[in-house]
Design a protein around this motif. Sequence first.
Motif, PDB file in Angstrom:
ATOM      1  N   ILE A 176       0.862  -1.180   0.000  1.00  0.00           N
ATOM      2  CA  ILE A 176       0.000   0.000   0.000  1.00  0.00           C
ATOM      3  C   ILE A 176       0.898   1.229   0.000  1.00  0.00           C
ATOM      4  N   ALA A 177       0.741   2.045  -1.016  1.00  0.00           N
ATOM      5  CA  ALA A 177       1.550   3.259  -1.132  1.00  0.00           C
ATOM      6  C   ALA A 177       0.654   4.483  -1.086  1.00  0.00           C
ATOM      7  N   HIS A 178       1.173   5.562  -0.514  1.00  0.00           N
ATOM      8  CA  HIS A 178       0.427   6.814  -0.541  1.00  0.00           C
ATOM      9  C   HIS A 178       1.330   7.946  -0.991  1.00  0.00           C
ATOM     10  N   SER A 179       0.753   8.884  -1.687  1.00  0.00           N
ATOM     11  CA  SER A 179       1.504   9.999  -2.224  1.00  0.00           C
ATOM     12  C   SER A 179       2.107  10.829  -1.099  1.00  0.00           C
ATOM     13  N   LYS A 180       3.352  11.191  -1.243  1.00  0.00           N
ATOM     14  CA  LYS A 180       4.016  11.999  -0.220  1.00  0.00           C
ATOM     15  C   LYS A 180       3.377  13.374  -0.091  1.00  0.00           C
ATOM     16  N   ARG A 181       2.639  13.799  -1.104  1.00  0.00           N
ATOM     17  CA  ARG A 181       2.035  15.129  -1.039  1.00  0.00           C
ATOM     18  C   ARG A 181       0.921  15.218  -0.002  1.00  0.00           C
ATOM     19  N   ILE A 182       0.385  14.064   0.437  1.00  0.00           N
ATOM     20  CA  ILE A 182      -0.643  14.116   1.473  1.00  0.00           C
ATOM     21  C   ILE A 182      -0.027  14.058   2.869  1.00  0.00           C
ATOM     22  N   GLY A 183       1.313  13.948   2.936  1.00  0.00           N
ATOM     23  CA  GLY A 183       1.995  14.008   4.216  1.00  0.00           C
ATOM     24  C   GLY A 183       2.188  12.638   4.838  1.00  0.00           C
ATOM     25  N   CYS A 184       3.186  12.529   5.658  1.00  0.00           N
ATOM     26  CA  CYS A 184       3.475  11.276   6.360  1.00  0.00           C
ATOM     27  C   CYS A 184       2.677  11.259   7.657  1.00  0.00           C
ATOM     28  N   ILE A 185       1.618  10.448   7.692  1.00  0.00           N
ATOM     29  CA  ILE A 185       0.726  10.471   8.856  1.00  0.00           C
ATOM     30  C   ILE A 185       0.533   9.058   9.413  1.00  0.00           C
ATOM     31  N   GLY A 186       1.637   8.324   9.491  1.00  0.00           N
ATOM     32  CA  GLY A 186       1.590   7.007  10.120  1.00  0.00           C
ATOM     33  C   GLY A 186       1.219   5.900   9.159  1.00  0.00           C
ATOM     34  N   ASN A 187       1.316   4.671   9.668  1.00  0.00           N
ATOM     35  CA  ASN A 187       1.021   3.505   8.851  1.00  0.00           C
ATOM     36  C   ASN A 187      -0.455   3.434   8.488  1.00  0.00           C
ATOM     37  N   ILE A 188      -0.723   2.884   7.314  1.00  0.00           N
ATOM     38  CA  ILE A 188      -2.105   2.704   6.871  1.00  0.00           C
ATOM     39  C   ILE A 188      -2.727   1.517   7.587  1.00  0.00           C
ATOM     40  N   ILE A 189      -1.978   0.429   7.712  1.00  0.00           N
ATOM     41  CA  ILE A 189      -2.438  -0.731   8.482  1.00  0.00           C
ATOM     42  C   ILE A 189      -1.625  -0.803   9.763  1.00  0.00           C
ATOM     43  N   THR A 190      -2.285  -0.770  10.879  1.00  0.00           N
ATOM     44  CA  THR A 190      -1.634  -0.904  12.175  1.00  0.00           C
ATOM     45  C   THR A 190      -2.021  -2.232  12.808  1.00  0.00           C
ATOM     46  N   LYS A 191      -1.287  -2.622  13.817  1.00  0.00           N
ATOM     47  CA  LYS A 191      -1.586  -3.859  14.540  1.00  0.00           C
ATOM     48  C   LYS A 191      -2.996  -3.812  15.121  1.00  0.00           C
ATOM     49  N   GLU A 192      -3.390  -2.646  15.609  1.00  0.00           N
ATOM     50  CA  GLU A 192      -4.717  -2.501  16.218  1.00  0.00           C
ATOM     51  C   GLU A 192      -5.818  -2.685  15.172  1.00  0.00           C
ATOM     52  N   LYS A 193      -5.636  -2.109  13.967  1.00  0.00           N
ATOM     53  CA  LYS A 193      -6.638  -2.267  12.909  1.00  0.00           C
ATOM     54  C   LYS A 193      -6.751  -3.718  12.482  1.00  0.00           C
ATOM     55  N   TYR A 194      -5.621  -4.395  12.371  1.00  0.00           N
ATOM     56  CA  TYR A 194      -5.636  -5.792  11.939  1.00  0.00           C
ATOM     57  C   TYR A 194      -6.332  -6.671  12.972  1.00  0.00           C
ATOM     58  N   GLN A 195      -6.003  -6.472  14.231  1.00  0.00           N
ATOM     59  CA  GLN A 195      -6.634  -7.270  15.286  1.00  0.00           C
ATOM     60  C   GLN A 195      -8.137  -6.992  15.354  1.00  0.00           C
TER      61      GLN A 195
END
Length: 242
Positions: free
Chosen positions: A154-173
Amino acid sequence: MTHGSLFSGIGGFELGAQMAGIETIWNCETDPFCRSILKKHFPNATQYTDITKLKSPPYTDIISGGFPCQDLSIANPKGEGLEGKRSGLWKEMFRIIYETRPRYVLIENSPMLLRKGIGTILLDLSQVGYDAEWHCLQARDFNLPHKRERLFIIAHSKRIGCIGNIITKEKYQKSLHKEATRDSHLSLPIKRFNARSDYDTVRMYNGFSAELDKNRIKACGNAVIPSIARFLFECIQEHNNT
C-alpha cells in the motif's frame, strides 16, 4: 473516494471497494470471461482491455492491481521475476500510476515478490513521490478455511503528508475480531487431501458468488479475496480522513 482497477480479474478489488462504499470508475482486464463478470456486476465502470494500450485513464483516488505472478511464483523457480514477460507487466502498472498520480496505490502479488523484485517496486514508487508499506495477509484470518497468503503493498503519495502507517496492529486485530473466529478456519471436514475434490472445494470457498461456470476455478484462483480487499480499502479511508 474513487477507485480504478488494473489486472481486474473477476473483481475482487472492485467488490471490496464496493463493500467499503468506494466507487470503481474503471477497470482493465484481458480475459473475456472475467470481463463479462465485471460488466454484469459493475456496469457503470468504464472497461478497458489491454493495459499496454491504456493511456492516462481518468483520475481516481486509488489504483489497485495484482499484476501477473507467473515469473515470481514458487511454482516457477526459474522465473525471471520482474524481467519476465508476465510479471514484467508491473512496468505498465507503474506507467499508469505515474500518468494519473492517485493518492493511494494498492498492489497484490505472491509473497515471493519479497525475494524477487519488491526493492524495484519500492524504488519505482519512491522516485515518483510515494511512500509504501507492505503486509502478508492470509485468507484464514478473514473467515475462510484455507491459508492463501498474499503480499499487499500500500503506497500513498508523499504530497498528502506522512501520517503514520495505513495498516496498524490494532486495525488488523480489530478486523480479525470482526471478520473471523479461530473456530471457523477448519469449517471443512478434515480428511485425507484429494487433489481434485479438496482443491476445487477450497478454491471455491472464497467469498464470491456461486454463479460462475467452468471458468470459476481459474478465475477465483487468480482473484483477490473481497473481504481482505474491503479491509484494505477501509484502512485507506481511515488514513485519508486523518
